[in-house]
Design an enzyme around this catalytic site. Structure first.
Site, PDB file in Angstrom:
ATOM      1  N   HIS A 111       2.644   8.873   5.863  1.00 36.16           N
ATOM      2  CA  HIS A 111       1.642   8.421   6.833  1.00 36.16           C
ATOM      3  C   HIS A 111       2.050   8.904   8.213  1.00 36.16           C
ATOM      4  O   HIS A 111       3.233   8.888   8.553  1.00 36.16           O
ATOM      5  CB  HIS A 111       1.531   6.890   6.817  1.00 36.16           C
ATOM      6  CG  HIS A 111       0.300   6.360   7.469  1.00 36.16           C
ATOM      7  ND1 HIS A 111       0.198   6.221   8.840  1.00 36.16           N
ATOM      8  CD2 HIS A 111      -0.889   5.945   6.957  1.00 36.16           C
ATOM      9  CE1 HIS A 111      -0.994   5.726   9.138  1.00 36.16           C
ATOM     10  NE2 HIS A 111      -1.670   5.545   8.028  1.00 36.16           N
ATOM     11  N   ASP A 126      -4.234   4.902   1.196  1.00 34.50           N
ATOM     12  CA  ASP A 126      -5.313   5.779   0.742  1.00 34.50           C
ATOM     13  C   ASP A 126      -5.152   6.129  -0.735  1.00 34.50           C
ATOM     14  O   ASP A 126      -6.136   6.236  -1.471  1.00 34.50           O
ATOM     15  CB  ASP A 126      -5.340   7.065   1.572  1.00 34.50           C
ATOM     16  CG  ASP A 126      -5.610   6.800   3.042  1.00 34.50           C
ATOM     17  OD1 ASP A 126      -6.545   6.040   3.329  1.00 34.50           O
ATOM     18  OD2 ASP A 126      -4.886   7.332   3.889  1.00 34.50           O
TER      19      ASP A 126
END
Length: 429
Positions: free
Chosen positions: A307, A364
């Site tokens: 991330h 995600d």
């Protein structure tokens, strides 16, 4: 520690105050730089080191893997609160008591109808239209049916506008998906909870009775909570900067949806599934693709791992991994795409290359798995992200307007041609 910062340039020294946040964050306040220095500005492409505002809504620490809404940890909210409670918290600053929550939900249900003419707009889109484009357009179209501007100093008007969009947005989301799947448009059921109602509007078939699955509802509830706000990201800062021109709430939200659409932001969970589908089409060899991901000369990019903000782990991923495992176990789905996903997850959590670099599966990755398992089309994944982010956008817009923030107007460093005379058409070579 000094509460001043100094900048020295060309023999001149300039002094600026240092602001300290409640979590000990420090920021140099340079809003007077251009005036005191007679034109000097800073440049920060992507604004990675620039604070655009002071905000009391969300705190995150990417190095330590911390995410809090209004001071409450994301872990505790996901475990103990439901999405509507979290929405109220983000927008109004405190968790609601029982009466406030009941009234909030009742007021939302009262506003959940959509003008029938909106269906004409929806039917004007081909089935091939991307759902994010449809959702952005429908959200913007709400302005035509609610043309009066909101008086932000009126608590009553502000509350009514907030309730209205929280009521209508899930209907637009459901209609967008049902249009994509060729299903008749469905309205909600006032006897259901907020998230249950969303699930019913999206999935109920006209020939079948709606049956609630607590595991699915809980997973959806958690996903929406985990996506509800994430500080000054691309879409949130878009909502704020559009709203800073005193554009209305619906127009600002429509702009935020468009910003979220990009694959580097809200489209990341769609990109995860597209990657998994590509791996399956190539034979489904996860070890081959993990090796490609580690090869710096290979253009392949492993989506859904690591991330850009969280440098250790994504705290949201830890929460939703449990929900993903529960959903897959409950539904018992035999899907090669999901098997590939589980294979990539296992290898990434065990491979020293990924462990040492802290390239863990992120929110995600797991949200894409859950949405796939529930039968939500891949192109709808970002729409689901927008549904979760809605209360955060509202909260940020409301805070920006109540704080009286000035219109956003970034500067630039010009690098084009210097002044030159105009040439007549015949003189141009």
């Amino acid at each position: 520690m000094s509460d001043k910062a100094f900048l020295e340039y060309n023999g001149e020294k300039y002094e600026f105050p240092v602001i300290k946040g409640t979590e000990e964050e420090l920021a140099i306040d340079i809003k007077s730089l251009r005036s005191v220095s007679k034109g000097l500005i800073t440049i920060d492409p992507g604004y990675k080191n620039t604070g655009s505002c002071e905000s009391a809504i969300t705190f995150l620490d990417g190095e330590k893997g911390i995410l809090r809404y209004r001071g409450y940890s994301i872990e505790e909210l996901a475990e103990k609160a439901d999405f509507l409670e979290v929405a109220y918290l983000l927008i109004f600053g405190e968790l609601p008591n029982a009466e406030q929550l009941k009234n909030f939900h009742e007021d939302i249900k009262e506003e959940s109808h959509i003008d029938e003419e909106m269906k004409k707009i929806l039917h004007g889109f081909p089935k091939s239209a991307h759902p994010m484009g449809v959702l952005s357009s429908l959200t913007s179209a709400l302005i035509a049916f609610n043309p009066s501007s909101v008086n932000v100093t009126s608590e009553k008007e502000m509350y009514h506008a907030i309730v209205r969009i929280l009521a209508k947005f899930p209907v637009l989301v459901a209609w967008t998906m049902r249009k994509k799947k060729g299903l008749p448009l469905d309205y909600g059921d006032d006897t259901l909870g907020y998230v249950e109602n969303i699930h019913k509007m999206m999935f109920k078939k006209p020939t079948q009775e709606y049956l609630k699955n607590p595991i699915i509802i809980d997973a959806l509830d958690k996903l929406l909570i985990l996506h509800a706000d994430h500080e000054q990201n691309c879409s949130t800062s878009t909502v704020r900067i559009v709203g800073s021109s005193h554009a209305g709430l619906f127009a600002s939200l429509s702009a935020g949806i468009s910003a979220l659409w990009g694959p580097l932001h809200g489209g990341a969970n769609q990109a995860v599934l597209e990657m998994l589908e590509a791996i399956e089409a190539d034979g489904g060899d996860t070890k081959k693709y993990m090796a490609k991901a580690k090869d710096k000369s290979d253009p392949f990019r492993l989506m859904g791992f690591g991330h850009r903000v969280y440098k250790n782990f994504d705290p949201r991923a830890k929460i939703i991994k449990v929900a993903a495992d529960e959903v897959l176990a409950d539904l018992g789905i035999d899907d090669p795409i999901l098997e590939i996903a589980k294979g990539l997850e296992k290898e990434a959590l065990e491979d020293p290359y990924f462990v040492d670099r802290k390239l863990y599966p992120n929110v995600d990755f797991y949200s894409g798995i859950i949405y796939r398992a529930l039968g939500i089309p891949t192109e709808m994944f970002t729409v689901m992200f927008a549904l979760g982010r809605l209360p955060g956008w509202i909260a940020q817009w409301r805070e920006m307007r109540l704080n009286g923030e000035p219109i956003g107007r970034p500067r630039q460093v010009y690098t084009g041609e210097n002044h030159r005379p105009f040439k007549k058409l015949d003189d141009r070579k």
